[in-house]
Scaffold this active site. Structure first.
Site, PDB file in Angstrom:
ATOM      1  N   GLU A   1      28.668  42.480  26.803  1.00 42.29           N
ATOM      2  CA  GLU A   1      28.500  41.123  26.604  1.00 42.29           C
ATOM      3  C   GLU A   1      27.603  40.556  27.731  1.00 42.29           C
ATOM      4  OE1 GLU A   1      32.380  39.599  25.701  1.00 42.29           O
ATOM      5  OE2 GLU A   1      32.377  38.368  27.596  1.00 42.29           O
TER       6      GLU A   1
ATOM      7  N   GLY B   1      33.309  43.345  32.341  1.00 45.95           N
ATOM      8  CA  GLY B   1      33.050  41.939  32.520  1.00 45.95           C
ATOM      9  C   GLY B   1      32.714  41.586  33.948  1.00 45.95           C
ATOM     10  N   ILE B   2      32.985  40.248  34.329  1.00 44.39           N
ATOM     11  CA  ILE B   2      32.726  39.887  35.813  1.00 44.39           C
ATOM     12  C   ILE B   2      33.888  40.035  36.556  1.00 44.39           C
ATOM     13  CG2 ILE B   2      31.814  37.855  37.174  1.00 44.39           C
ATOM     14  CD1 ILE B   2      31.640  36.267  34.604  1.00 44.39           C
ATOM     15  N   GLY B   3      33.713  40.279  37.965  1.00 42.17           N
ATOM     16  CA  GLY B   3      34.867  39.968  38.994  1.00 42.17           C
ATOM     17  C   GLY B   3      35.074  41.303  39.713  1.00 42.17           C
TER      18      GLY B   3
HETATM   19  N1  COA Z   1      51.335  34.781  35.620  1.00 36.82           N
HETATM   20  C1  COA Z   1      51.087  33.554  35.995  1.00 36.82           C
HETATM   21  N2  COA Z   1      49.753  33.304  36.600  1.00 36.82           N
HETATM   22  C2  COA Z   1      49.094  34.177  36.508  1.00 36.82           C
HETATM   23  C3  COA Z   1      49.524  35.392  36.058  1.00 36.82           C
HETATM   24  C4  COA Z   1      50.617  35.839  35.410  1.00 36.82           C
HETATM   25  N3  COA Z   1      50.919  36.938  35.242  1.00 36.82           N
HETATM   26  N4  COA Z   1      48.311  36.196  36.494  1.00 36.82           N
HETATM   27  C5  COA Z   1      47.382  35.638  36.843  1.00 36.82           C
HETATM   28  N5  COA Z   1      47.974  34.251  36.930  1.00 36.82           N
HETATM   29  C6  COA Z   1      46.779  33.334  37.572  1.00 36.82           C
HETATM   30  C7  COA Z   1      46.552  33.506  39.026  1.00 36.82           C
HETATM   31  O1  COA Z   1      47.371  33.350  39.973  1.00 36.82           O
HETATM   32  C8  COA Z   1      45.118  32.697  39.116  1.00 36.82           C
HETATM   33  O2  COA Z   1      45.502  31.434  39.346  1.00 36.82           O
HETATM   34  P1  COA Z   1      44.661  30.466  40.346  1.00 36.82           P
HETATM   35  O3  COA Z   1      43.470  30.621  39.765  1.00 36.82           O
HETATM   36  O4  COA Z   1      45.352  29.179  40.374  1.00 36.82           O
HETATM   37  O5  COA Z   1      44.568  31.431  41.560  1.00 36.82           O
HETATM   38  C9  COA Z   1      44.773  32.667  37.470  1.00 36.82           C
HETATM   39  O6  COA Z   1      45.707  33.141  36.891  1.00 36.82           O
HETATM   40  C10 COA Z   1      43.537  33.684  37.497  1.00 36.82           C
HETATM   41  O7  COA Z   1      44.118  35.202  37.555  1.00 36.82           O
HETATM   42  P2  COA Z   1      43.299  36.186  38.419  1.00 36.82           P
HETATM   43  O8  COA Z   1      44.187  37.250  38.509  1.00 36.82           O
HETATM   44  O9  COA Z   1      42.709  35.703  39.558  1.00 36.82           O
HETATM   45  O10 COA Z   1      42.069  36.276  37.318  1.00 36.82           O
HETATM   46  P3  COA Z   1      40.746  37.079  37.219  1.00 36.82           P
HETATM   47  O11 COA Z   1      39.737  36.407  37.737  1.00 36.82           O
HETATM   48  O12 COA Z   1      41.128  38.493  37.727  1.00 36.82           O
HETATM   49  O13 COA Z   1      40.580  37.115  35.668  1.00 36.82           O
HETATM   50  C11 COA Z   1      41.511  37.153  33.500  1.00 36.82           C
HETATM   51  C12 COA Z   1      41.675  37.781  34.870  1.00 36.82           C
HETATM   52  C13 COA Z   1      42.417  37.832  32.537  1.00 36.82           C
HETATM   53  C14 COA Z   1      41.848  35.477  33.362  1.00 36.82           C
HETATM   54  C15 COA Z   1      39.995  37.314  32.921  1.00 36.82           C
HETATM   55  O14 COA Z   1      39.656  38.772  33.093  1.00 36.82           O
HETATM   56  C16 COA Z   1      40.000  36.908  31.613  1.00 36.82           C
HETATM   57  O15 COA Z   1      39.379  35.888  31.384  1.00 36.82           O
HETATM   58  N6  COA Z   1      39.902  37.971  30.529  1.00 36.82           N
HETATM   59  C17 COA Z   1      39.660  37.541  29.149  1.00 36.82           C
HETATM   60  C18 COA Z   1      38.554  37.399  28.540  1.00 36.82           C
HETATM   61  C19 COA Z   1      37.680  38.901  28.624  1.00 36.82           C
HETATM   62  O16 COA Z   1      38.031  39.878  28.768  1.00 36.82           O
HETATM   63  N7  COA Z   1      36.428  38.860  28.549  1.00 36.82           N
HETATM   64  C20 COA Z   1      35.607  40.173  28.662  1.00 36.82           C
HETATM   65  C21 COA Z   1      34.746  40.253  29.648  1.00 36.82           C
HETATM   66  S1  COA Z   1      33.772  39.085  30.270  1.00 36.82           S
END
Ligand code: COA
Length: 434
Positions: free
Chosen positions: A241, A218-220
């Site tokens: 994807e 994915g992205i990130g």
């Molecule tokens: N409890 C409460 N809040 C949480 C948390 C938890 N356990 N884990 C993360 N958060 C919050 C973070 O603090 C952050 O908040 P902010 O935006 O206000 O700073 C937010 O959730 C996003 O967390 P972060 O760790 O920065 O996310 P990320 O950018 O690394 O993305 C996912 C992680 C899970 C959101 C992302 O990978 C995703 O959308 N996955 C599902 C879709 C997928 O897998 N697609 C396939 C590939 S594209």
């Protein structure tokens, strides 16, 4: 002859094109790197005439004027993937989230979005027509292909910056009702330098990736950190994807060449692309890239045809039995299911496949553990415990598939942050998990 001469009667200003849309319409809006910004602005300008308009849109990188709080009483906005801006809009009742596997979103658009099935209007962005009159949907084919095929009216923004990407991405100008010129730059997402936690996670995952594997990332920061560890691997492939800039470096050095892929050898199979100009230049007219609708790229049975398929996705929280929550925490819709479940299933079905869920062990600046004994209500399960395979944090890898509940709990606690391990163990004992 120049396309502008041939398409003279279809070429309108954004204002004129949006005037063709009837009030109360159901509208599909392009997303990812293909947000039709000119149309978006005009929908807002004409919102009084158009209301109520129902809009469906996938992932928005950056912002969208459609979610301006002042539009609340004019637009019903249905989101296929929540981002920060959408998250707030959902919380404030200005947007609704649609839970739906990415692979099944085209079917939703075609059959269930409006009372008649498909959208009344699809607003998309395309590359300029080639000599045969074909435009490319460019960096976003995903759901846009189906929307363009099944909508009653198609309005397309022609963008000189949109790459001409090979695959099932072409639409003939005869199948577009109205054309608008809008040559704004595509949105860019840069590779973020990995911090120590992401680098460590990347190293652990890198060890799970064998030569000749086919990858989905994915992205990130975590995917980028994984890519950095792959410099010495051989003959990797991509069926994902999406891809971003990090993949381009590994293609240029020959690490990713797709030659040993057991499905679509030689081709990088994707459904959307997001990166910087470096990526957009790379994919332009590049026969190695095959961009296809998401119902195809994310179909687990198609994914599974890649031997040594490795899927790498992230999550918000995992409980001790292995239930993966990636979308919402206590009713706060943070993101969406995306292709996670599609690729977990596909990798699990593939010969010698591996699916990996990776995340830092803590969230909120280390205050909370992402590995928890049990999820609270409103923390929805994305990947079920029956499908999860590997889980990775900066403390290592937990193998969950074919392991008992007790074994899972033990190996997940071992990769939790040390400061939370004792509490997790005690909670697990109280609940008889451990
Ligand atoms: N409890 C409460 N809040 C949480 C948390 C938890 N356990 N884990 C993360 N958060 C919050 C973070 O603090 C952050 O908040 P902010 O935006 O206000 O700073 C937010 O959730 C996003 O967390 P972060 O760790 O920065 O996310 P990320 O950018 O690394 O993305 C996912 C992680 C899970 C959101 C992302 O990978 C995703 O959308 N996955 C599902 C879709 C997928 O897998 N697609 C396939 C590939 S594209």
């Amino acid at each position: 002859m120049n396309w502008k001469t041939i398409c003279k009667n279809k070429l309108l200003s954004a204002k004129e094109a949006v005037e063709k849309i009837k009030p109360k319409s159901y509208v599909f809006m392009g997303a990812f790197g293909s947000q039709p910004k000119g149309i978006e602005k005009e929908l807002v300008n004409q919102s009084e005439r158009l209301k109520p308009l129902t809009i469906v849109q996938g992932t928005v990188f950056g912002t969208t004027a459609l979610l301006d709080p002042r539009m609340k009483n004019y637009f019903r906005y249905i989101s296929l993937f929540s981002t920060k801006e959408v998250r707030i809009a959902i919380k404030e009742g200005r947007a609704e989230y649609l839970p739906c596997l990415f692979s099944e979103q085209p079917e939703y658009i075609e059959k269930y979005f409006s009372p008649n099935g498909g959208p009344d209007v699809a607003c998309i962005q395309v590359s300029p027509p080639d000599n045969s009159g074909f435009c490319s949907l460019g960096v976003s084919v995903d759901v846009a292909r189906k929307a363009a095929d099944c909508s009653k009216m198609v309005i397309a923004e022609i963008n000189n910056n949109m790459p001409r990407v090979h695959g099932d991405s072409f639409i003939h100008v005869n199948n577009i009702d109205y054309l608008i010129e809008n040559h704004s730059p595509l949105p860019e997402i840069k590779v973020i330098e990995a911090d120590t936690i992401s680098s460590k996670i990347g190293e652990y995952i890198g060890e799970l990736i064998d030569d000749e594997s086919t990858l989905q990332l994915g992205i990130g920061t975590i995917p980028d950190a994984v890519l950095k560890t792959l410099k010495h691997k051989k003959n990797l492939g991509i069926h994902s994807e999406m891809i971003s800039d990090g993949v381009v470096d590994l293609i240029e050095t020959g690490v990713i060449n797709c030659t040993k892929k057991t499905y679509m050898p030689g081709k990088i199979v994707v459904t959307f692309l997001i990166g910087t100009k470096k990526l957009y230049d790379f994919v332009n007219d590049n026969p190695m890239i095959m961009i296809s609708p998401v119902s195809y790229t994310n179909n687990p049975n198609i994914i599974a045809q890649n031997s040594k398929m490795v899927s790498i996705n992230s999550a918000l929280q995992v409980d001790l039995v292995g239930q993966v929550a990636s979308e919402a925490i206590q009713y706060m819709q943070i993101s969406g299911v995306g292709g996670q479940v599609d690729f977990v299933r596909g990798a699990n079905l593939a010969k010698d496949g591996k699916s990996i869920i990776a995340f830092p062990s803590t969230a909120k600046k280390g205050e909370i553990s992402r590995i928890v004994c049990g999820h609270n209500s409103g923390t929805f399960i994305t990947t079920s415990r029956n499908e999860v395979d590997y889980v990775a944090t900066e403390y290592g890898i937990a193998k969950l598939k074919n392991r008992t509940v007790r074994e899972r709990a033990k190996s997940l606690i071992a990769i939790a942050h040390p400061k939370f391990r004792e509490d997790l163990e005690n909670e697990a004992k109280d609940l008889n998990i451990f």
